[in-house]
Design an enzyme around this catalytic site. Structure first.
Site, PDB file in Angstrom:
ATOM      1  N   ASP A  11       0.700  -0.984  -0.204  1.00 53.47           N
ATOM      2  CA  ASP A  11      -0.430   0.298  -0.186  1.00 53.47           C
ATOM      3  C   ASP A  11       0.825   1.202  -0.039  1.00 53.47           C
ATOM      4  O   ASP A  11       1.349   1.364   0.563  1.00 53.47           O
ATOM      5  CB  ASP A  11      -0.794  -0.137   0.910  1.00 53.47           C
ATOM      6  CG  ASP A  11      -2.048  -1.352   0.943  1.00 53.47           C
ATOM      7  OD1 ASP A  11      -1.980  -1.189   0.004  1.00 53.47           O
ATOM      8  OD2 ASP A  11      -2.909  -1.512   2.045  1.00 53.47           O
ATOM      9  N   ASP A 130     -13.702  -3.620  -0.799  1.00 54.86           N
ATOM     10  CA  ASP A 130     -13.315  -3.207  -0.070  1.00 54.86           C
ATOM     11  C   ASP A 130     -14.910  -3.340   0.488  1.00 54.86           C
ATOM     12  O   ASP A 130     -15.514  -2.554  -0.091  1.00 54.86           O
ATOM     13  CB  ASP A 130     -12.966  -1.969  -0.114  1.00 54.86           C
ATOM     14  CG  ASP A 130     -11.527  -1.862  -0.737  1.00 54.86           C
ATOM     15  OD1 ASP A 130     -10.979  -2.524  -0.566  1.00 54.86           O
ATOM     16  OD2 ASP A 130     -11.211  -0.762  -0.976  1.00 54.86           O
TER      17      ASP A 130
END
Length: 252
Positions: A11, A130
């Protein structure tokens, strides 16, 4: 049975690898190029690189950084974050990506899934979902913009729609488990496996060896993605592969 895949995730924000809990409280982990090279040496099957602030900052994924990372790894590389068009996908594939992952843009413009699949093939199009459990509605709700914006989409219904549109793979993150090290949300992946027939990557919650064994033996996922346990050296790729082999789970 096909070999299961172990997939570290980078990330990235401001050119650095970050990690948080439940998508917030990000801390600096290190240089993405150095970390990618380390995972290459450890024997990771794939690498996911997510530019986690690109969408909210209304900018493109950093193709130059992607290109430098791609020079360090000789495994499939999935790139996501800030992709808004087929041209964005093409730019990242040219920079060294093998697959492109879209999330917020897919929700806003589902036709982008089909357009990408038609131009580059289904195998190049990963839809990242998500999701978090909505206790009141008793369903998994889809979130966008790095987990900051709730939608009214049901995650299972949306997953089916993505596959119908041409997604070749789904990267599904449990926001409830993200960074908690409480194990993968096996219930989520069992439910997904009943409604889609494309490879599923489980993400969110890996904390110990048994978590990987559980998700591969109790759900139909094809890959398990993790960040914290690998970034901080709590587990290595080889540790996990050996544990999986001991339990009879096929790995490369």
């Amino acid at each position: 049975m096909l070999a299961k895949r172990l997939i570290p995730c980078l990330d990235v924000a401001d050119g650095r690898v970050k990690k948080g809990v439940n998508f917030v409280d990000l801390t600096d982990v290190g240089d993405p190029i150095e970390i990618a090279a380390a995972y290459q040496q450890q024997g990771a099957d794939e690498l996911v690189f997510l530019d986690i602030t690109a969408t909210n900052e209304h900018r493109k994924t950093m193709a130059d950084l992607v290109e430098r990372v791609s020079r360090q790894v000789f495994m499939p590389l999935t790139i996501g974050g800030g992709i808004q068009s087929v041209a964005d996908m093409q730019r990242l594939l040219r920079a060294g990506a093998d697959k492109t992952a879209i999330n917020s843009a897919a929700v806003a413009h589902p036709e982008l899934i089909s357009a990408g699949a038609q131009k580059f093939g289904n195998q190049c199009i990963v839809v990242a979902i998500d999701t978090a459990w909505d206790e009141q509605q008793q369903r998994y709700r889809v979130y966008t913009h790095g987990g900051q914006q709730a939608t009214d989409l049901d995650a299972l219904t949306w997953a089916q729609r993505c596959v119908e549109l041409g997604a070749g793979e789904l990267l599904v993150t449990s926001m409830d488990r993200d960074g908690t090290k409480r194990g993968f949300d096996d219930r989520l992946y069992q439910a997904l496996g009943r409604v889609v027939n494309v490879p599923i990557i489980a993400s969110g919650g890996a904390g110990k060896l048994a978590d990987f064994t559980d998700v591969f033996t109790q759900t139909p996922v094809d890959g398990a993605l993790a960040a914290s346990v690998f970034h901080y050296g709590e587990l290595t790729i080889s540790d996990v592969k050996q544990a999986l082999r001991t339990e009879g789970v096929p790995v490369r």
